[in-house]
Design a protein around this motif. Structure first.
Motif, PDB file in Angstrom:
ATOM      1  N   ALA A   1      38.584  21.564 -21.534  1.00  0.00           N
ATOM      2  CA  ALA A   1      38.475  22.840 -20.834  1.00  0.00           C
ATOM      3  C   ALA A   1      39.799  23.194 -20.168  1.00  0.00           C
ATOM      4  CB  ALA A   1      37.366  22.776 -19.790  1.00  0.00           C
ATOM      5  N   VAL A   2      40.555  22.161 -19.799  1.00  0.00           N
ATOM      6  CA  VAL A   2      41.909  22.316 -19.264  1.00  0.00           C
ATOM      7  C   VAL A   2      42.792  21.309 -19.979  1.00  0.00           C
ATOM      8  CG1 VAL A   2      43.402  22.198 -17.231  1.00  0.00           C
ATOM      9  CG2 VAL A   2      41.047  23.038 -17.002  1.00  0.00           C
ATOM     10  N   ALA A   3      43.904  21.785 -20.519  1.00  0.00           N
ATOM     11  CA  ALA A   3      44.817  20.911 -21.258  1.00  0.00           C
ATOM     12  C   ALA A   3      46.234  21.075 -20.728  1.00  0.00           C
ATOM     13  CB  ALA A   3      44.771  21.235 -22.753  1.00  0.00           C
ATOM     14  N   TYR A   4      47.033  20.028 -20.936  1.00  0.00           N
ATOM     15  CA  TYR A   4      48.416  20.014 -20.438  1.00  0.00           C
ATOM     16  C   TYR A   4      49.240  19.190 -21.419  1.00  0.00           C
ATOM     17  CZ  TYR A   4      52.241  19.034 -17.070  1.00  0.00           C
ATOM     18  OH  TYR A   4      53.454  18.917 -16.425  1.00  0.00           O
ATOM     19  N   GLY A   5      50.007  19.888 -22.270  1.00  0.00           N
ATOM     20  CA  GLY A   5      50.722  19.200 -23.332  1.00  0.00           C
ATOM     21  C   GLY A   5      52.215  19.461 -23.305  1.00  0.00           C
ATOM     22  N   PRO A   6      52.980  18.661 -24.063  1.00  0.00           N
ATOM     23  CA  PRO A   6      54.439  18.741 -24.023  1.00  0.00           C
ATOM     24  C   PRO A   6      55.017  19.820 -24.931  1.00  0.00           C
ATOM     25  CG  PRO A   6      53.761  16.952 -25.455  1.00  0.00           C
ATOM     26  CD  PRO A   6      52.499  17.539 -24.892  1.00  0.00           C
ATOM     27  N   VAL A   7      56.138  20.371 -24.491  1.00  0.00           N
ATOM     28  CA  VAL A   7      56.966  21.260 -25.306  1.00  0.00           C
ATOM     29  C   VAL A   7      58.370  20.672 -25.283  1.00  0.00           C
ATOM     30  CG1 VAL A   7      57.960  23.564 -25.554  1.00  0.00           C
ATOM     31  CG2 VAL A   7      55.587  23.306 -24.816  1.00  0.00           C
ATOM     32  N   GLY A   8      58.747  19.999 -26.360  1.00  0.00           N
ATOM     33  CA  GLY A   8      60.015  19.288 -26.348  1.00  0.00           C
ATOM     34  C   GLY A   8      59.961  18.134 -25.364  1.00  0.00           C
ATOM     35  N   GLU A   9      61.125  17.767 -24.835  1.00  0.00           N
ATOM     36  CA  GLU A   9      61.190  16.644 -23.904  1.00  0.00           C
ATOM     37  C   GLU A   9      60.934  17.050 -22.460  1.00  0.00           C
ATOM     38  OE1 GLU A   9      64.877  14.627 -24.334  1.00  0.00           O
ATOM     39  OE2 GLU A   9      64.518  14.011 -26.413  1.00  0.00           O
TER      40      GLU A   9
ATOM     41  N   SER B   1      33.830  28.345 -20.160  1.00  0.00           N
ATOM     42  CA  SER B   1      35.212  28.293 -20.632  1.00  0.00           C
ATOM     43  C   SER B   1      35.293  28.176 -22.143  1.00  0.00           C
ATOM     44  CB  SER B   1      35.948  27.108 -19.990  1.00  0.00           C
ATOM     45  OG  SER B   1      35.347  25.886 -20.376  1.00  0.00           O
ATOM     46  N   LEU B   2      36.459  28.559 -22.656  1.00  0.00           N
ATOM     47  CA  LEU B   2      36.812  28.302 -24.045  1.00  0.00           C
ATOM     48  C   LEU B   2      37.593  26.998 -24.074  1.00  0.00           C
ATOM     49  CD1 LEU B   2      37.087  29.101 -27.043  1.00  0.00           C
ATOM     50  CD2 LEU B   2      39.194  30.310 -26.419  1.00  0.00           C
ATOM     51  N   CYS B   3      37.005  25.983 -24.673  1.00  0.00           N
ATOM     52  CA  CYS B   3      37.665  24.682 -24.755  1.00  0.00           C
ATOM     53  C   CYS B   3      38.595  24.631 -25.964  1.00  0.00           C
ATOM     54  CB  CYS B   3      36.631  23.563 -24.865  1.00  0.00           C
ATOM     55  SG  CYS B   3      35.661  23.297 -23.375  1.00  0.00           S
ATOM     56  N   LEU B   4      39.497  23.677 -25.938  1.00  0.00           N
ATOM     57  CA  LEU B   4      40.352  23.391 -27.078  1.00  0.00           C
ATOM     58  C   LEU B   4      39.930  22.064 -27.690  1.00  0.00           C
ATOM     59  CD1 LEU B   4      43.909  24.283 -25.678  1.00  0.00           C
ATOM     60  CD2 LEU B   4      42.385  25.735 -27.036  1.00  0.00           C
ATOM     61  N   SER B   5      39.998  21.988 -29.011  1.00  0.00           N
ATOM     62  CA  SER B   5      39.768  20.725 -29.701  1.00  0.00           C
ATOM     63  C   SER B   5      41.113  20.193 -30.186  1.00  0.00           C
ATOM     64  CB  SER B   5      38.815  20.923 -30.882  1.00  0.00           C
ATOM     65  OG  SER B   5      39.401  21.770 -31.861  1.00  0.00           O
ATOM     66  N   GLY B   6      41.130  18.941 -30.606  1.00  0.00           N
ATOM     67  CA  GLY B   6      42.360  18.350 -31.122  1.00  0.00           C
ATOM     68  C   GLY B   6      43.366  17.963 -30.061  1.00  0.00           C
ATOM     69  N   VAL B   7      42.947  17.941 -28.802  1.00  0.00           N
ATOM     70  CA  VAL B   7      43.843  17.610 -27.698  1.00  0.00           C
ATOM     71  C   VAL B   7      43.767  16.107 -27.429  1.00  0.00           C
ATOM     72  CG1 VAL B   7      44.411  18.051 -25.281  1.00  0.00           C
ATOM     73  CG2 VAL B   7      43.467  19.895 -26.693  1.00  0.00           C
ATOM     74  N   LYS B   8      44.902  15.448 -27.407  1.00  0.00           N
ATOM     75  CA  LYS B   8      44.920  14.014 -27.132  1.00  0.00           C
ATOM     76  C   LYS B   8      44.337  13.738 -25.749  1.00  0.00           C
ATOM     77  CE  LYS B   8      49.001  12.988 -29.975  1.00  0.00           C
ATOM     78  NZ  LYS B   8      50.401  12.477 -29.963  1.00  0.00           N
ATOM     79  N   ILE B   9      43.722  12.579 -25.600  1.00  0.00           N
ATOM     80  CA  ILE B   9      43.045  12.261 -24.351  1.00  0.00           C
ATOM     81  C   ILE B   9      43.985  12.321 -23.158  1.00  0.00           C
ATOM     82  CG2 ILE B   9      43.374   9.774 -24.718  1.00  0.00           C
ATOM     83  CD1 ILE B   9      40.465  11.576 -22.887  1.00  0.00           C
ATOM     84  N   GLU B  10      45.249  11.935 -23.348  1.00  0.00           N
ATOM     85  CA  GLU B  10      46.188  11.956 -22.225  1.00  0.00           C
ATOM     86  C   GLU B  10      46.624  13.367 -21.849  1.00  0.00           C
ATOM     87  OE1 GLU B  10      48.742  10.809 -25.907  1.00  0.00           O
ATOM     88  OE2 GLU B  10      46.698  10.491 -25.133  1.00  0.00           O
ATOM     89  N   HIS B  11      46.255  14.349 -22.681  1.00  0.00           N
ATOM     90  CA  HIS B  11      46.603  15.743 -22.395  1.00  0.00           C
ATOM     91  C   HIS B  11      45.395  16.559 -21.941  1.00  0.00           C
ATOM     92  CE1 HIS B  11      50.070  15.053 -25.476  1.00  0.00           C
ATOM     93  NE2 HIS B  11      50.388  14.629 -24.265  1.00  0.00           N
ATOM     94  N   ARG B  12      44.244  15.918 -21.753  1.00  0.00           N
ATOM     95  CA  ARG B  12      43.041  16.624 -21.307  1.00  0.00           C
ATOM     96  C   ARG B  12      42.866  16.435 -19.801  1.00  0.00           C
ATOM     97  NH1 ARG B  12      38.939  13.676 -25.322  1.00  0.00           N
ATOM     98  NH2 ARG B  12      40.327  13.586 -27.128  1.00  0.00           N
ATOM     99  N   TRP B  13      43.019  17.508 -19.051  1.00  0.00           N
ATOM    100  CA  TRP B  13      42.809  17.428 -17.600  1.00  0.00           C
ATOM    101  C   TRP B  13      41.324  17.448 -17.258  1.00  0.00           C
ATOM    102  CZ3 TRP B  13      46.357  20.025 -13.486  1.00  0.00           C
ATOM    103  CH2 TRP B  13      47.641  19.459 -13.561  1.00  0.00           C
ATOM    104  N   TYR B  14      40.583  18.346 -17.885  1.00  0.00           N
ATOM    105  CA  TYR B  14      39.140  18.431 -17.654  1.00  0.00           C
ATOM    106  C   TYR B  14      38.424  18.446 -18.998  1.00  0.00           C
ATOM    107  CZ  TYR B  14      39.360  19.394 -12.622  1.00  0.00           C
ATOM    108  OH  TYR B  14      39.555  19.290 -11.262  1.00  0.00           O
ATOM    109  N   VAL B  15      37.350  17.669 -19.084  1.00  0.00           N
ATOM    110  CA  VAL B  15      36.574  17.593 -20.321  1.00  0.00           C
ATOM    111  C   VAL B  15      35.110  17.886 -20.010  1.00  0.00           C
ATOM    112  CG1 VAL B  15      38.129  15.937 -21.395  1.00  0.00           C
ATOM    113  CG2 VAL B  15      36.218  15.102 -20.030  1.00  0.00           C
TER     114      VAL B  15
END
Length: 281
Positions: free
Chosen positions: A214-222, A167-181
């Protein structure tokens, strides 16, 4: 009494999902159908391949909203399409929909384009990270997992505690937004944290497992959300992740376990749907 519908006896309506394939290419259908096929059993799925049609759907406020927008290619990450992506963001903020980036996005999205894409999404810290094969492990305390209502984390047919994925991972993702690491432990054969998870997740600190997602889930607005699935092969455990990000119960999915045939292209090139060929980047 005949002719009267018993609403109490009816099943809850299926979620509506919009699949966005603006750079649609038939040769990639095998890769995309790996998750579209089980999705069809759990949701009402529509697909759009033209920007004008997408715009019309996004501004139509009297229609039942989509619970998820699934991006199967990198078209909306291109600089010339960011205005269209901003329309998607406005829709997500208004309706609470989740945009799920999967399919070809991790394979064909350029790092600088993805960085700008996340910046306009309000997630400027999200950057392209490592591209490698790793054991990735579930973060049970992440947003969307800890408080999930549409799936049960303890269901053995649901999300995997750990699995092997390229997978292509993302960096800079807050721990609460990381589903899989990635599992970066040095215990045994690299399955140290996965082994601990098999025994139970009590006391596990996901921060020690690495700072990539490897999997992230972050907010867009409220209300809105963005889900990132970096798996470039759409392997079965990742298909379950895609479904969960779309608000579906992965334990109910019938997922085929087979190797996906992928079109090949030369390095440092990307597919141009308009020209119908790979072009240099």
């Amino acid at each position: 009494m005949a002719g009267i519908i018993d609403l109490d006896a009816e099943e809850a309506p299926k979620p509506r999902i919009l699949v966005i394939s603006l750079e649609y290419l038939e040769s990639f259908d095998d890769l995309i159908n790996v998750f579209l096929t089980p999705m069809l059993d759990l949701a009402l799925v529509q697909r759009v391949k033209k920007a004008a049609t997408l715009t019309r759907l996004l501004i139509k406020e009297d229609a039942e909203p989509y619970s998820a927008l699934v991006l199967t290619d990198a078209a909306l990450t291109l600089p010339e399409n960011l205005a269209l992506w901003e329309q998607c963001l406005a829709y997500m903020r208004r309706t609470g929909a989740t945009a799920v980036l999967t399919g070809q996005v991790a394979s064909f999205g350029l790092p600088e384009d993805l960085d700008d894409f996340f910046r306009v999404s309000g997630l400027s810290d999200w950057k392209c990270g490592n591209y490698r094969r790793d054991i990735v492990v579930l973060n049970p305390t992440a947003d969307g997992i800890r408080d999930a209502k549409h799936f049960n984390l303890s269901d053995k047919n649901g999300l995997k505690a750990a699995y092997n994925v390229k997978s292509l991972c993302l960096s800079g993702v807050k721990i609460e937004h990381r589903w899989y690491v990635p599992d970066l432990s040095e215990v045994g054969d690299g399955m140290g944290i996965a082994a601990l998870l098999a025994q139970g997740i009590k006391g596990w600190d996901p921060e020690t497992a690495g700072r990539q997602a490897a999997v992230a889930y972050g907010p867009v607005g409220e209300k809105g959300r963005i889900g990132w699935v970096g798996d470039v092969n759409n392997e079965p455990p990742s298909v379950k992740v895609i479904l969960a990000l779309c608000g579906l119960d992965p334990a109910k999915a019938n997922i085929a376990n087979f190797e996906v045939r992928q079109p090949s292209g030369p390095a440092a090139m990307r597919w141009d749907a308009g020209e119908g060929r790979f072009v240099k980047v």
